[in-house]
Motif scaffolding. Structure first.
Motif, PDB file in Angstrom:
ATOM      1  N   THR A   1       0.829  -1.206   0.000  1.00 36.76           N
ATOM      2  CA  THR A   1       0.000   0.000   0.000  1.00 36.76           C
ATOM      3  C   THR A   1       0.862   1.253   0.000  1.00 36.76           C
ATOM      4  O   THR A   1       0.659   2.171  -0.807  1.00 36.76           O
ATOM      5  CB  THR A   1      -0.926   0.010   1.225  1.00 36.76           C
ATOM      6  OG1 THR A   1      -1.824  -1.105   1.150  1.00 36.76           O
ATOM      7  CG2 THR A   1      -1.731   1.294   1.284  1.00 36.76           C
TER       8      THR A   1
ATOM      9  N   ALA B   1       2.661   1.804  -3.240  1.00 39.01           N
ATOM     10  CA  ALA B   1       1.732   2.225  -4.291  1.00 39.01           C
ATOM     11  C   ALA B   1       1.392   3.701  -4.157  1.00 39.01           C
ATOM     12  O   ALA B   1       1.291   4.424  -5.148  1.00 39.01           O
ATOM     13  CB  ALA B   1       0.463   1.380  -4.248  1.00 39.01           C
ATOM     14  N   VAL B   2       1.228   4.186  -2.922  1.00 38.62           N
ATOM     15  CA  VAL B   2       0.928   5.595  -2.701  1.00 38.62           C
ATOM     16  C   VAL B   2       2.083   6.459  -3.185  1.00 38.62           C
ATOM     17  O   VAL B   2       1.891   7.447  -3.914  1.00 38.62           O
ATOM     18  CB  VAL B   2       0.643   5.864  -1.212  1.00 38.62           C
ATOM     19  CG1 VAL B   2       0.586   7.368  -0.937  1.00 38.62           C
ATOM     20  CG2 VAL B   2      -0.669   5.210  -0.796  1.00 38.62           C
TER      21      VAL B   2
ATOM     22  N   GLU C   1       2.321   6.441  -6.990  1.00 36.07           N
ATOM     23  CA  GLU C   1       1.273   7.242  -7.626  1.00 36.07           C
ATOM     24  C   GLU C   1       1.575   8.739  -7.501  1.00 36.07           C
ATOM     25  O   GLU C   1       1.366   9.505  -8.440  1.00 36.07           O
ATOM     26  CB  GLU C   1      -0.082   6.913  -7.019  1.00 36.07           C
ATOM     27  CG  GLU C   1      -1.242   7.564  -7.751  1.00 36.07           C
ATOM     28  CD  GLU C   1      -2.570   6.877  -7.487  1.00 36.07           C
ATOM     29  OE1 GLU C   1      -3.585   7.587  -7.507  1.00 36.07           O
ATOM     30  OE2 GLU C   1      -2.583   5.653  -7.290  1.00 36.07           O
TER      31      GLU C   1
ATOM     32  N   THR D   1      -5.230   9.899  -1.968  1.00 40.87           N
ATOM     33  CA  THR D   1      -4.467   8.869  -2.675  1.00 40.87           C
ATOM     34  C   THR D   1      -4.386   7.603  -1.851  1.00 40.87           C
ATOM     35  O   THR D   1      -4.569   6.489  -2.362  1.00 40.87           O
ATOM     36  CB  THR D   1      -3.057   9.386  -2.992  1.00 40.87           C
ATOM     37  OG1 THR D   1      -3.151  10.593  -3.749  1.00 40.87           O
ATOM     38  CG2 THR D   1      -2.271   8.350  -3.791  1.00 40.87           C
ATOM     39  N   LEU D   2      -4.115   7.734  -0.553  1.00 46.53           N
ATOM     40  CA  LEU D   2      -4.046   6.574   0.332  1.00 46.53           C
ATOM     41  C   LEU D   2      -5.374   5.842   0.375  1.00 46.53           C
ATOM     42  O   LEU D   2      -5.418   4.604   0.248  1.00 46.53           O
ATOM     43  CB  LEU D   2      -3.635   7.034   1.731  1.00 46.53           C
ATOM     44  CG  LEU D   2      -3.654   5.965   2.836  1.00 46.53           C
ATOM     45  CD1 LEU D   2      -2.701   4.831   2.516  1.00 46.53           C
ATOM     46  CD2 LEU D   2      -3.317   6.594   4.184  1.00 46.53           C
TER      47      LEU D   2
ATOM     48  N   ASP E   1      -7.785   5.838  -1.849  1.00 45.44           N
ATOM     49  CA  ASP E   1      -8.072   5.213  -3.150  1.00 45.44           C
ATOM     50  C   ASP E   1      -7.265   3.939  -3.337  1.00 45.44           C
ATOM     51  O   ASP E   1      -7.777   2.933  -3.843  1.00 45.44           O
ATOM     52  CB  ASP E   1      -7.770   6.197  -4.281  1.00 45.44           C
ATOM     53  CG  ASP E   1      -8.740   7.365  -4.318  1.00 45.44           C
ATOM     54  OD1 ASP E   1      -9.797   7.276  -3.661  1.00 45.44           O
ATOM     55  OD2 ASP E   1      -8.434   8.368  -4.991  1.00 45.44           O
ATOM     56  N   VAL E   2      -5.986   3.966  -2.939  1.00 43.23           N
ATOM     57  CA  VAL E   2      -5.137   2.781  -3.087  1.00 43.23           C
ATOM     58  C   VAL E   2      -5.675   1.642  -2.224  1.00 43.23           C
ATOM     59  O   VAL E   2      -5.770   0.495  -2.680  1.00 43.23           O
ATOM     60  CB  VAL E   2      -3.683   3.109  -2.713  1.00 43.23           C
ATOM     61  CG1 VAL E   2      -2.856   1.824  -2.560  1.00 43.23           C
ATOM     62  CG2 VAL E   2      -3.049   3.998  -3.771  1.00 43.23           C
TER      63      VAL E   2
ATOM     64  N   ARG F   1      -8.881   0.196  -3.797  1.00 42.62           N
ATOM     65  CA  ARG F   1      -8.615  -0.631  -4.975  1.00 42.62           C
ATOM     66  C   ARG F   1      -8.074  -1.998  -4.591  1.00 42.62           C
ATOM     67  O   ARG F   1      -8.480  -3.022  -5.144  1.00 42.62           O
ATOM     68  CB  ARG F   1      -7.633   0.073  -5.911  1.00 42.62           C
ATOM     69  CG  ARG F   1      -8.197   1.261  -6.643  1.00 42.62           C
ATOM     70  CD  ARG F   1      -7.350   1.598  -7.864  1.00 42.62           C
ATOM     71  NE  ARG F   1      -5.964   1.853  -7.514  1.00 42.62           N
ATOM     72  CZ  ARG F   1      -5.477   3.062  -7.232  1.00 42.62           C
ATOM     73  NH1 ARG F   1      -6.283   4.123  -7.244  1.00 42.62           N
ATOM     74  NH2 ARG F   1      -4.208   3.227  -6.940  1.00 42.62           N
ATOM     75  N   GLN F   2      -7.154  -2.033  -3.635  1.00 38.04           N
ATOM     76  CA  GLN F   2      -6.547  -3.298  -3.254  1.00 38.04           C
ATOM     77  C   GLN F   2      -7.502  -4.182  -2.475  1.00 38.04           C
ATOM     78  O   GLN F   2      -7.493  -5.404  -2.614  1.00 38.04           O
ATOM     79  CB  GLN F   2      -5.286  -3.041  -2.423  1.00 38.04           C
ATOM     80  CG  GLN F   2      -4.159  -2.403  -3.221  1.00 38.04           C
ATOM     81  CD  GLN F   2      -2.929  -2.143  -2.364  1.00 38.04           C
ATOM     82  OE1 GLN F   2      -3.027  -2.021  -1.155  1.00 38.04           O
ATOM     83  NE2 GLN F   2      -1.785  -2.037  -2.999  1.00 38.04           N
TER      84      GLN F   2
END
Length: 245
Positions: free
Chosen positions: A55, A58-59, A62, A93-94, A96-97, A100-101
């Protein structure tokens, strides 16, 4: 797990994070958990992460990608007008990530949650420090709460609460933080050396002193041994307990 501290001083901001990640006692790795974005003379922003490594990576990825192709719907950290807007951007952003996961593919046994520390300065505004939760909301440091911790916070907190002083120098803050990290490392195997640090000077609007302290560094060893001996000496100096009392 991890341990990160962000601290506000009169002279600037101090950040420190450990580098240990683990998925069990037989799978321990070292990853940098501190990221810095800078536009010299205009802004300097530091992010530290605790929680699920996929996570947090990914943040950061992005946020890096948005630097290459910012848009109105996906602005970059180098375009937002204030640290408050930066905290909103990172929080969104956090969230959303994580969404999604968590909502796609096979679910894992472990949570995708992560917590972030964000601090820095943009333009003429004062430096600010935020603690960002997995839901994307956040709180801001103040005179009443001048430092934030994330990860394994309980072991290293007592020394920070007792010894913090907003007037301390960066060198004094580094000593205090290394004692806090040593106490945490002694008590919890999921936190480990080396530790990364960044000391940002107010109104410099550029990356400050950045470095890494290894576990075998002579100064850290002297801090660890000296603090342990000082605690023992202090305990021995206290009046003995008596059951007759």
């Amino acid at each position: 797990m991890t341990y990160c501290v962000g601290m506000m001083l009169n002279r600037g901001l101090v950040f420190m994070s450990d580098t240990r990640t683990n998925a069990g006692l037989d799978n321990i790795s070292t990853f940098r958990k501190m990221s810095i974005w800078e536009e010299e003379g205009e802004r300097c922003i530091t992010l530290m992460s605790a929680g699920n490594l996929a996570t947090t990576q990914a943040v950061v990825s992005e946020l890096d990608e948005r630097l290459k192709a910012p848009s109105e719907r996906a602005p970059s950290l180098l375009a937002v007008p204030s640290m408050f807007q930066a905290a909103r951007l990172v929080g969104e952003t956090l969230r959303d990530v994580i969404d999604r996961q968590a909502n796609s593919g096979q679910r894992a046994d472990t949570a995708f949650n992560a917590t972030l520390l964000l601090g820095g300065q943009i333009g003429d505004n004062p430096p600010r420090l935020f603690l960002i939760y997995p839901e994307g909301n956040f709180i801001e440091a103040s005179e009443d709460t001048p430092f934030f911790q994330t990860g394994e916070i309980k072991y290293g907190r007592p020394i920070l609460v007792r010894a913090y002083d907003p007037d301390m120098s960066f060198e004094e803050a580094m000593k205090l933080l290394l004692v806090s990290f040593d106490s945490t490392i002694k008590a919890n195997l999921t936190v480990g050396m080396p530790v990364d640090y960044h000391c940002y000077t107010t109104d410099s609007l550029k990356t400050g002193v950045v470095g890494r302290v290894e576990g075998d560094a002579p100064y850290f060893q002297s801090i660890s041994q000296g603090w342990g001996q000082a605690l023992k000496d202090t305990l021995d100096s206290l009046a003995p307990f008596s059951f007759d009392d």
